[in-house]
Motif scaffolding. Structure first.
Motif, short mmCIF file in Angstrom:
data_model
loop_
_atom_site.label_atom_id
_atom_site.label_comp_id
_atom_site.label_asym_id
_atom_site.label_seq_id
_atom_site.Cartn_x
_atom_site.Cartn_y
_atom_site.Cartn_z
N UNK A 36 -2.37 14.78 3.76
CA UNK A 36 -1.06 14.25 4.12
C UNK A 36 -0.06 14.79 3.11
N UNK A 37 1.18 14.97 3.52
CA UNK A 37 2.20 15.45 2.61
C UNK A 37 2.38 14.46 1.47
N UNK A 38 2.45 14.97 0.25
CA UNK A 38 2.67 14.12 -0.93
C UNK A 38 4.05 13.47 -0.84
N UNK A 39 4.14 12.23 -1.31
CA UNK A 39 5.38 11.45 -1.25
C UNK A 39 5.92 11.25 -2.67
N UNK A 40 6.72 12.20 -3.18
CA UNK A 40 7.15 12.15 -4.58
C UNK A 40 7.91 10.87 -4.95
N UNK A 41 8.65 10.29 -3.99
CA UNK A 41 9.43 9.08 -4.29
C UNK A 41 8.52 7.89 -4.58
N UNK A 42 7.32 7.90 -4.00
CA UNK A 42 6.33 6.84 -4.24
C UNK A 42 4.97 7.42 -3.91
N UNK A 43 4.26 7.92 -4.92
CA UNK A 43 2.99 8.63 -4.70
C UNK A 43 1.96 7.77 -3.96
N UNK A 44 2.05 6.46 -4.14
CA UNK A 44 1.08 5.56 -3.51
C UNK A 44 1.16 5.63 -1.99
N UNK A 45 2.34 5.96 -1.44
CA UNK A 45 2.49 6.01 0.02
C UNK A 45 1.58 7.08 0.63
N UNK A 46 1.56 8.27 0.02
CA UNK A 46 0.71 9.34 0.52
C UNK A 46 -0.76 8.99 0.42
N UNK A 47 -1.13 8.32 -0.69
CA UNK A 47 -2.52 7.89 -0.88
C UNK A 47 -2.93 6.92 0.23
N UNK A 48 -2.08 5.93 0.49
CA UNK A 48 -2.40 4.92 1.50
C UNK A 48 -2.42 5.51 2.91
N UNK A 49 -1.54 6.48 3.16
CA UNK A 49 -1.54 7.13 4.48
C UNK A 49 -2.87 7.81 4.75
N UNK A 50 -3.39 8.50 3.74
CA UNK A 50 -4.70 9.16 3.88
C UNK A 50 -5.80 8.14 4.13
N UNK A 51 -5.85 7.12 3.30
CA UNK A 51 -6.93 6.13 3.40
C UNK A 51 -6.90 5.42 4.75
N UNK A 52 -5.70 4.98 5.17
CA UNK A 52 -5.60 4.18 6.39
C UNK A 52 -5.81 5.00 7.66
N UNK A 53 -5.87 6.33 7.51
CA UNK A 53 -6.21 7.16 8.66
C UNK A 53 -7.64 6.88 9.13
N UNK A 54 -8.51 6.48 8.19
CA UNK A 54 -9.92 6.21 8.51
C UNK A 54 -10.32 4.75 8.30
N UNK A 55 -9.65 4.05 7.38
CA UNK A 55 -10.11 2.71 7.00
C UNK A 55 -9.03 1.68 7.31
N UNK A 56 -9.34 0.74 8.17
CA UNK A 56 -8.40 -0.35 8.49
C UNK A 56 -8.49 -1.48 7.48
N UNK A 57 -9.71 -1.84 7.12
CA UNK A 57 -9.95 -2.95 6.19
C UNK A 57 -10.47 -2.37 4.87
N UNK A 58 -9.62 -2.37 3.84
CA UNK A 58 -9.99 -1.74 2.57
C UNK A 58 -11.08 -2.51 1.82
N UNK A 59 -11.43 -3.69 2.28
CA UNK A 59 -12.54 -4.41 1.65
C UNK A 59 -13.87 -3.72 1.94
N UNK A 60 -13.88 -2.80 2.91
CA UNK A 60 -15.10 -2.05 3.23
C UNK A 60 -15.33 -0.88 2.27
N UNK A 61 -14.38 -0.64 1.37
CA UNK A 61 -14.53 0.44 0.40
C UNK A 61 -15.36 -0.05 -0.78
N UNK A 62 -16.45 0.65 -1.09
CA UNK A 62 -17.28 0.25 -2.22
C UNK A 62 -16.94 1.01 -3.50
#
Length: 678
Positions: free
Chosen positions: A32-58
């Motif tokens: 996903x394109x990096x989001x310089x104004x808030x780097x966390x946005x790009x991170x979350x966009x990538x994760x939520x593409x595959x994971x709906x419930x983040x409690x499933x991440x070990x």
């Protein structure tokens, strides 16, 4: 339910995700394109593409560029420095040398802390740790009042000989933290070894990026917690290990090369799969080109680096970085074509992204040359505008009197030459022959240029991992927790006192145990590696030598050999001197083995299509393959284009390609036998 293990790497243009799904027993990737104004946005966009419930991440490991970007762009914190009285000018004077002796335009980089923000405190500790002047408490209170008044974001403390006796530094931190809620960086925590200027520089850089890294990690922690993730986030370290975000907030210096190091660790794991023990790893993204090495199956880690003119005393994977990426801008200077280091980044990006960019970039050049499919970039996620790329390149082509295609190929050739020079800097400059290594290429743009770069260096083999476009993120999933400690101990071989050395090693191991215990690693799971910094008596710089059993006869032999390998000469009769003792502690983490392909065929691959591509100023019909249809045992010859959803592999004529049992792509120069396949 714990289902996913994921690694995320933030680059200047793209944020990459690699996720292992235990239920499906498969890796997934996402850019996903990096989001310089808030780097966390790009991170979350990538994760939520595959994971709906983040409690499933070990398990979640992350490479962050927040600290590095703040340092490179000079957007760090407003820092105050506290030093021993009489040593206010150590930082500004530095080593009083010119790193470029014959450059008449040379200027030392501006210091990160100006003299007016440096405070002297009345105290003194001698070289052996003895206190000859106790802390002046009234002086300390006055300094704290000034810190309050001037509203600093962070404080760095570097007192004389604190590497031997850190008590005064610890006392200053406790006093400041009673009155102010700001990060306090101590030299005795950050760089517990001698060489005053280097120690000050390292501590200041840690303080300079501390508030930025802390703020970013806090935002990320809050955002993933909202979505159900309650465990520790692990952060990739510059030394090749990982640490929890809690520790990273205290030691942000170790996140400086957090992103690029993931690829180096991935390369180290490739040696176990391929048998190639010597690798040159190149990571080309949108903004930069990073070079590192694997030597005899281990990453090339050094105890000191120089970044932007500032020394840093901290074990880091030796990475050489230049401003050459897919987004590097082409421009004209004095009638000549130049490429980089300025980059279009992710905003506005290359002209072909259609987001307002007007300047020609390396990506635009590759599109014009036919090496990228405008309709299938990143698996079709981004539709490219070829006409915009042509118009951008025309702006420089007209100035130098060449056609658009000639200019586009010139842009790529210049970028390739710069990247080949970057490899020479890390190898030839140190007496290492790159022809004895395999080139491992990754990053979104790495495979596009790797074979052409290898040809410039006369390297025989190029290796492109199956997850090349997101390889740094994959590498982060293959590492362990790591913590490095150091103690200064100066003695010639004849002066060594074993009880003192053993005491210092014991002290360092206990410190490491405490830190790793805080990261959920039990004491019995910790592995230790002892080493020692050695030099010839009278020299300035040292070589780090492994020290398994305190056998100083063996250490001396290993030092002489290492000195010969690195510098091309040694002095076997010269007296050696020990300078530092080091301990590296490892806490093993679970890793998912690379799964072999079940399908196998020894037959020539079938292209999915053909298209016209420019090779050496001539346009030729070129076969295009897709990684989706390539299987273990497939082979074919260049010229060819191999498309993956996260990267594109460009293979010029006279090269032979083979797919291995892990879906990795091997490229070697053609032999007479292989030419019959064309």
């Amino acid at each position: 339910m714990s289902r996913y293990r994921l690694g995320v790497d933030i680059g200047g243009t793209f944020t990459d995700l690699v996720i292992f799904d235990r239920m499906e027993n498969v890796y997934h990737t996402k850019k996903a394109l990096t989001t310089p104004h808030n780097l966390a946005e790009g991170v979350l966009e990538c994760i939520e593409h595959y994971v709906d419930d983040l409690s499933e991440i070990e398990y979640f490991v992350h490479g962050t560029t927040s600290g590095l970007n703040a340092f490179l762009e000079r957007k760090g914190a407003n820092v105050a420095l506290i030093v021993t009285k009489g040593f206010r000018d150590v930082y500004e004077i530095g080593r009083a040398n010119r790193t470029e002796m014959y450059n008449i335009h040379f200027n030392k980089p501006a210091t990160l802390v100006e003299r007016e923000h440096i405070y002297e405190i009345n105290e003194r500790v001698t070289f052996d740790g003895s206190v000859v002047k106790p802390m002046d408490e009234e002086n300390l209170l006055q300094i704290i009042e000034e810190l309050k008044e001037k509203e600093y974001d962070a404080v760095a403390v570097c007192l004389m000989h604190a590497y031997r006796n850190p008590d005064h530094e610890g006392h200053i931190r406790r006093a400041i933290e009673k009155e102010l809620d700001i990060p306090v960086s101590l030299s005795s925590d950050i760089a517990r070894e001698w060489r005053e200027y280097e120690r000050v520089s390292t501590t200041i850089i840690n303080a300079y990026i501390a508030p930025i890294v802390k703020k970013y990690l806090k935002i990320l922690e809050q955002e993933v917690e909202k979505r159900g993730f309650k465990k520790d986030i692990y952060i990739m370290q510059s030394n090749g290990g990982v640490m929890t975000s809690k520790i990273a907030k205290k030691l942000p210096l170790q996140t400086l090369m957090s992103g690029p190091v993931g690829g180096t660790i991935g390369g180290m794991n490739l040696t176990k799969l391929t048998g190639d023990k010597n690798l040159i790893c190149v990571d080309m993204g949108g903004t930069s080109f990073d070079v590192s090495m694997i030597i005899n199956g281990e990453p090339d880690v050094i105890a000191e680096i120089n970044m932007e003119g500032f020394p840093i005393l901290s074990p880091m994977v030796n990475i050489h970085t230049i401003g050459a990426g897919g987004g590097s801008i082409a421009w004209i200077e004095a009638g000549g074509l130049r490429v980089g280091p300025k980059s279009a980044g992710s905003t506005p990006g290359p002209a072909c992204y259609g987001k307002g960019g007007k300047q020609p970039t390396v990506t635009d050049a590759n599109l014009v040359l036919g090496r990228i499919d405008e309709n299938n970039f990143l698996g079709g996620d981004i539709k490219l505008d070829k006409q915009a790329a042509i118009e951008a390149i025309t702006t420089v082509a007209d100035q130098i009197g060449l056609s658009v295609k000639e200019t586009a190929e010139g842009i790529c050739d210049i970028a390739n030459a710069k990247m080949a020079d970057a490899i020479r800097t890390l190898t030839v400059k140190r007496g290492i022959d790159p022809r004895e290594f395999t080139l491992v290429a990754f990053g979104g743009a790495g495979p596009m240029h790797a074979v052409l770069i290898a040809d410039l260096l006369d390297m025989e083999k190029v290796f492109v991992p199956s997850v090349s476009g997101t390889f740094s993120a994959w590498g982060m999933l293959q590492t362990d927790i790591r913590f490095d400690t150091v103690r200064n101990y100066v003695a010639t071989k004849g002066q060594v006192e074993m009880p003192e050395i053993e005491s210092k090693y014991k002290e360092m191991k206990q410190e490491s145990i405490t830190v790793l215990n805080q990261q959920n690693i039990e004491t019995g799971q910790i592995r230790f590696q002892n080493s020692i910094d050695v030099r010839y008596t009278g020299q300035e710089y040292t070589i780090n030598i492994l020290n398994d059993i305190n056998n100083f006869e063996q250490i001396e032999q290993d030092f002489h050999k290492a000195h010969l390998d690195i510098y091309g000469h040694n002095n076997p009769k010269g007296e050696i001197e020990i300078v530092n003792l080091r301990v590296t502690a490892f806490g093993d983490l679970e890793k998912i083995e690379y799964v072999k392909s079940q399908e196998q065929t020894e037959q020539q691959a079938t292209p999915k299509s053909t298209r016209n591509v420019v090779w050496n100023n001539l346009e030729a019909e070129t076969k295009v393959y897709s990684t989706d249809s390539l299987v273990n045992g497939n082979y074919f010859n260049g010229p060819a284009i191999v498309e993956d959803k996260n990267s594109t592999l460009v293979i010029p004529p006279k090269h032979y390609i083979h797919i291995d049992e892990y879906q990795n792509i091997e490229i070697v120069k053609e032999t007479a036998e292989q030419e019959v396949l064309v």
